[in-house]
Design an enzyme around this catalytic site. Structure first.
Site: not given
Lengths: 225, 260
Positions: B9-11, B43, B70
């Site tokens: 995950s981005h987090s 990110g 992403s």
């Protein structure tokens, strides 16, 4: 003008890239704030700063080794989508040039094409989607055409840089179809794509490094930045 | 061992939270979070993903689940660096809801099934509604409640709400079918835990089994039924373990899934 470009050029390109990204950091952040998550400038700045640090620590002996160093570092440090996208671009370019110590125009054009293909493979974007591909594809076309016409490497890169800048500008009216900006749909029109803008900056940095190397800087191209 | 899961995950908090949630239902599965950048920002990190694959790879395979775009690209980049042998036992399922997909996959992995089956588990979270096929099965299972002529033991409702109707082999094939109805008596109904227990146990049985028309081996589909206390489960199964499967579900439900 030199017929080939070497590791000193590749290193100068990366150092120039770090410098232009730092210089345009705020501009890229503002572009990304308009249609994305406002982190593109900061992410790229962090990534290329790390690339410079890695270059200071090691001494890559071939252009391919420089590209692979950039690939790994950008993938690790950028965080946003630009990390894997530019990382893959440098990785594919590095694979294409292999162990070559001197890159001539045809090989350089091939490396740029491989870089673009890597971005396409990763991001699945096409020309017109309002992404970095809108800068890369015209740049690759211009570089290929110049190389086929017998231009030297510096001119090949100059052609690529000019085409990339025009390509980036061409994204202004487009509606985004990929990436975070696509959530905005129609509202993304009227803003330049940040990835296309940064791609144009990177290709400009490549051309400037080659011009400096060609102007008698030669081996000292690396010390340009 | 079982298939391991890598949650990108981005987090960092989301990745850890998803693993924490899935671990509740799959205590023995290796669940590895890879969230956030190297310096703890929002990110995805290539290095975290790369080392995460190593941690999650038990030898039986790794399923990678991701959040936004992403994260998928970072994972694909990391896959590109793997040796072929390892890459062949790593799968990515980008288009499923992260939380639901992770839970469904983890429950499947807990049962020790193959990587392909774990991938299917994750995919089951993609469909909010039961697939067309299972609807049909449910309809065709209806007659099993009152089999025409062949039942030597007529369906005999027991003292509880359970009604079983074993149907002996329908002739040559030796295919067993069974069905039964049972009322949910536990206050929470068929919520996550009983759905997981049910799907997990049934996965090990050799039978096609549906509850109210959905595949009872899919924890996600069971949860989407949203069955509450007082509602009735209709269980229908075909296959060698049909009877065993129906008995298991009706028994568990009659027992309030151990929650009373």
């Amino acid at each position: 003008m030199a017929d080939t470009l070497n590791a000193a050029w590749a290193e100068a390109w990366l150092r120039n890239s770090a410098a232009v990204v730092a210089e345009h950091r705020k501009e890229l952040i503002d572009l990304d704030r308009a249609i994305g998550d406002a982190d593109h400038g900061e992410n790229l700045d962090r990534g290329f700063s790390a690339v410079v640090q890695k270059l200071d620590e090691s001494n890559p002996e071939t252009p391919g080794a420089c590209f692979k160093l950039a690939a790994m570092t950008l993938m690790s440090k950028v965080g946003g989508a630009a990390g894997p996208l530019f990382g893959t671009a440098y990785l594919r370019a590095g694979t294409t040039v292999g162990e070559s110590t001197e890159l001539d125009s045809p090989l350089l054009a091939q490396a740029l094409a491989a870089a673009r293909d890597g971005i396409v493979a990763r991001g699945k974007a096409e020309v017109g989607d309002k992404t970095m591909i809108d800068a890369w594809t015209p740049a690759v076309d211009a570089a290929t055409e110049a190389a086929e016409a017998g231009a030297g490497p510096a001119d090949v890169l100059e052609a690529a840089a000019v085409a990339a800048q025009q390509g980036a500008e061409s994204t202004d009216p487009l509606v985004a179809r990929k990436g975070r900006a696509s959530y905005l749909a129609e509202r993304s029109a009227g803003h330049r794509d940040p990835g296309a803008a940064s791609s144009a900056l990177l290709l400009r940095a490549a051309a400037d490094a080659a011009a400096a190397a060609g102007n008698g800087a030669g081996e000292a191209g690396a010390s340009g930045a | 061992m079982s298939v391991g899961l890598l949650i990108i995950s981005h987090s960092a908090k989301i990745a850890e939270g998803v693993c924490e949630l899935a671990a509740q239902m799959a205590a023995d599965v290796v669940l590895v979070p890879a969230g956030g950048t190297d310096d703890g920002g929002i990110g995805t990190s290539f290095e975290k993903v790369q080392s995460g694959i190593e941690k999650a790879d038990t030898g039986d395979g790794v399923l990678i689940l991701t959040d936004l775009g992403s994260a998928v690209m970072t994972a694909e980049s990391a896959l590109e660096f793997l040796e072929d042998a390892q890459r062949n036992r790593v799968r990515m399922q980008p288009d499923v809801p992260l939380v639901e997909g992770a839970i469904a996959a983890a429950v499947a992995a807990q049962t020790g099934v193959t990587l392909e089956a774990v991938v299917q588990g994750a995919q089951s979270a993609q469909t909010g509604a039961p697939a067309g096929g299972t609807q049909g099965e449910a309809a065709s299972a209806e007659p099993a409640i009152a089999p025409s002529g062949s039942a030597e033991q007529p369906a005999e409702p027991s003292e509880s709400a359970i009604a079983l109707s074993p149907e002996p082999a329908g002739g040559a094939g030796g295919v067993e079918s069974a069905s039964g109805d049972v009322e949910l008596i536990n206050p929470m109904g068929l919520h996550a835990r009983p759905a997981a227990v049910t799907a997990q146990e049934l996965t090990g049985m050799d039978a096609d089994i549906t509850i109210n028309g959905v595949d009872a081996k899919s924890v996600m589909l069971l949860m989407t039924l949203g069955l509450k206390q007082g509602q009735t489960l209709h269980v229908a199964a075909t296959g060698p373990d049909a009877r065993k499967a129906v008995d298991f579900v009706t028994g568990q439900a009659a027992d309030g899934f151990g929650e009373l």
